[in-house]
Design a protein around this motif. Structure first.
Motif, PDB file in Angstrom:
ATOM      1  N   ALA A  11       2.692  -2.384  -7.555  1.00  0.00           N
ATOM      2  CA  ALA A  11       4.217  -1.848  -6.329  1.00  0.00           C
ATOM      3  C   ALA A  11       3.589  -3.566  -6.194  1.00  0.00           C
ATOM      4  O   ALA A  11       3.803  -3.586  -5.681  1.00  0.00           O
ATOM      5  CB  ALA A  11       4.247  -1.206  -5.639  1.00  0.00           C
ATOM      6  N   PRO A  69       0.832  -0.976  -0.158  1.00  0.00           N
ATOM      7  CA  PRO A  69      -0.156   0.058   0.220  1.00  0.00           C
ATOM      8  C   PRO A  69       0.815   1.494   0.422  1.00  0.00           C
ATOM      9  O   PRO A  69       1.652   1.112   1.286  1.00  0.00           O
ATOM     10  CB  PRO A  69      -0.457   0.286   1.458  1.00  0.00           C
ATOM     11  CG  PRO A  69       0.053  -0.721   1.901  1.00  0.00           C
ATOM     12  CD  PRO A  69       0.585  -1.910   1.260  1.00  0.00           C
ATOM     13  N   ASP A  70       0.694   1.976  -0.956  1.00  0.00           N
ATOM     14  CA  ASP A  70       1.466   3.258  -1.122  1.00  0.00           C
ATOM     15  C   ASP A  70       2.318   3.480  -1.061  1.00  0.00           C
ATOM     16  O   ASP A  70       3.346   4.080   0.013  1.00  0.00           O
ATOM     17  CB  ASP A  70       0.709   4.684  -0.128  1.00  0.00           C
ATOM     18  CG  ASP A  70      -0.473   4.592  -0.520  1.00  0.00           C
ATOM     19  OD1 ASP A  70      -1.063   5.101  -1.164  1.00  0.00           O
ATOM     20  OD2 ASP A  70      -1.474   4.908   1.084  1.00  0.00           O
ATOM     21  N   GLY A  71       3.387   2.533  -1.518  1.00  0.00           N
ATOM     22  CA  GLY A  71       4.656   2.196  -1.150  1.00  0.00           C
ATOM     23  C   GLY A  71       5.072   2.044   0.240  1.00  0.00           C
ATOM     24  O   GLY A  71       6.479   1.324   0.277  1.00  0.00           O
ATOM     25  N   ALA A  72       4.559   2.081   1.230  1.00  0.00           N
ATOM     26  CA  ALA A  72       4.856   1.198   2.187  1.00  0.00           C
ATOM     27  C   ALA A  72       4.100  -0.461   2.676  1.00  0.00           C
ATOM     28  O   ALA A  72       3.658  -0.387   1.998  1.00  0.00           O
ATOM     29  CB  ALA A  72       4.594   2.449   3.709  1.00  0.00           C
ATOM     30  N   ASP A  73       5.040  -1.203   3.033  1.00  0.00           N
ATOM     31  CA  ASP A  73       5.098  -2.560   3.667  1.00  0.00           C
ATOM     32  C   ASP A  73       4.478  -2.723   4.723  1.00  0.00           C
ATOM     33  O   ASP A  73       5.210  -1.998   5.398  1.00  0.00           O
ATOM     34  CB  ASP A  73       6.345  -3.002   2.989  1.00  0.00           C
ATOM     35  CG  ASP A  73       6.287  -4.484   2.767  1.00  0.00           C
ATOM     36  OD1 ASP A  73       4.473  -4.605   2.628  1.00  0.00           O
ATOM     37  OD2 ASP A  73       7.354  -5.493   2.129  1.00  0.00           O
ATOM     38  N   GLU A  74       3.560  -3.444   4.916  1.00  0.00           N
ATOM     39  CA  GLU A  74       3.147  -4.077   6.258  1.00  0.00           C
ATOM     40  C   GLU A  74       4.013  -5.216   6.868  1.00  0.00           C
ATOM     41  O   GLU A  74       4.894  -6.253   6.256  1.00  0.00           O
ATOM     42  CB  GLU A  74       2.173  -4.763   6.299  1.00  0.00           C
ATOM     43  CG  GLU A  74       0.971  -4.203   4.771  1.00  0.00           C
ATOM     44  CD  GLU A  74      -0.056  -3.014   6.346  1.00  0.00           C
ATOM     45  OE1 GLU A  74       0.362  -2.654   6.930  1.00  0.00           O
ATOM     46  OE2 GLU A  74      -0.479  -1.878   5.567  1.00  0.00           O
TER      47      GLU A  74
END
Length: 189
Positions: free
Chosen positions: A150, A80-85
């Motif tokens: 992504a 999501p939005d380039g930020a990984d969980e």
């Protein structure tokens, strides 16, 4: 661990499938094409494992099969939005490095190539060549999907190294290249 009590859910009857985050997309979406091609590569590697019997190489490939399930989960988990969980199962650099180390170790015993080789030789090598070709397709599907969404760069690198490893392994299984079938350009003209 995964627990499957029921194999069919009917949720895909509309032509969509679920991602790890609960979102749905069409079964024909590029991301799902990549997931399916990775699954097919895994199945082809399973055929190669059976063809090899109980060998160290078969043990390596069984470990790789497990990695490919990780890779499928990775591809099916949006970033999501380039930020990984933090909970996301992702292919990591050490998995790619392990493949590189195995390639280097096997390649050290092989004579340099003086021609392209045809997929074949022994039954085990032929099965590995088929798995290599399917892995290349999975890589093409994954890189195509990466133009739209992504994806983890390590997952893409893993597929690239895996096809290299399978090529070198096929040569190893052909008597360290002695039984490779060489391409003779224009031989059947």
């Amino acid at each position: 661990m995964v627990k499957l009590n029921k194999i069919y859910t009917r949720t895909g009857d509309s032509g969509t499938t679920g991602l790890v985050d609960g979102s749905r997309l069409p079964k024909h979406a590029p991301r799902m094409q990549a997931v399916g091609d990775v699954d097919e590569a895994n199945s082809a590697i399973g055929i190669a494992v059976v063809a090899m019997g109980e060998t160290i190489e078969a043990t390596w490939l069984t470990m790789i099969q497990n990695d490919l399930f990780d890779l499928g989960a990775d591809l099916a988990t949006p970033i999501p939005d380039g930020a990984d969980e933090p909970w996301a199962l992702r292919i990591i650099a050490s998995q790619v490095q392990r493949l590189e180390d195995q390639i280097d170790a096997m390649n050290a015993d092989l004579a340099p190539l003086d021609s392209f080789i045809l997929p074949g030789g022994s039954p085990a090598a032929a099965a590995v060549h088929l798995a290599r070709a399917i892995t290349r397709r999975a890589e093409r599907s994954a890189t195509a999907a990466a133009t739209d969404v992504a994806l983890n760069r390590q997952a893409l690198a893993y597929l690239n190294r895996l096809s290299d490893l399978l090529f070198v392994l096929a040569r190893r299984l052909n008597g360290n290249g002695e039984a490779d079938v060489k391409w003779v350009p224009g031989a059947s003209r």
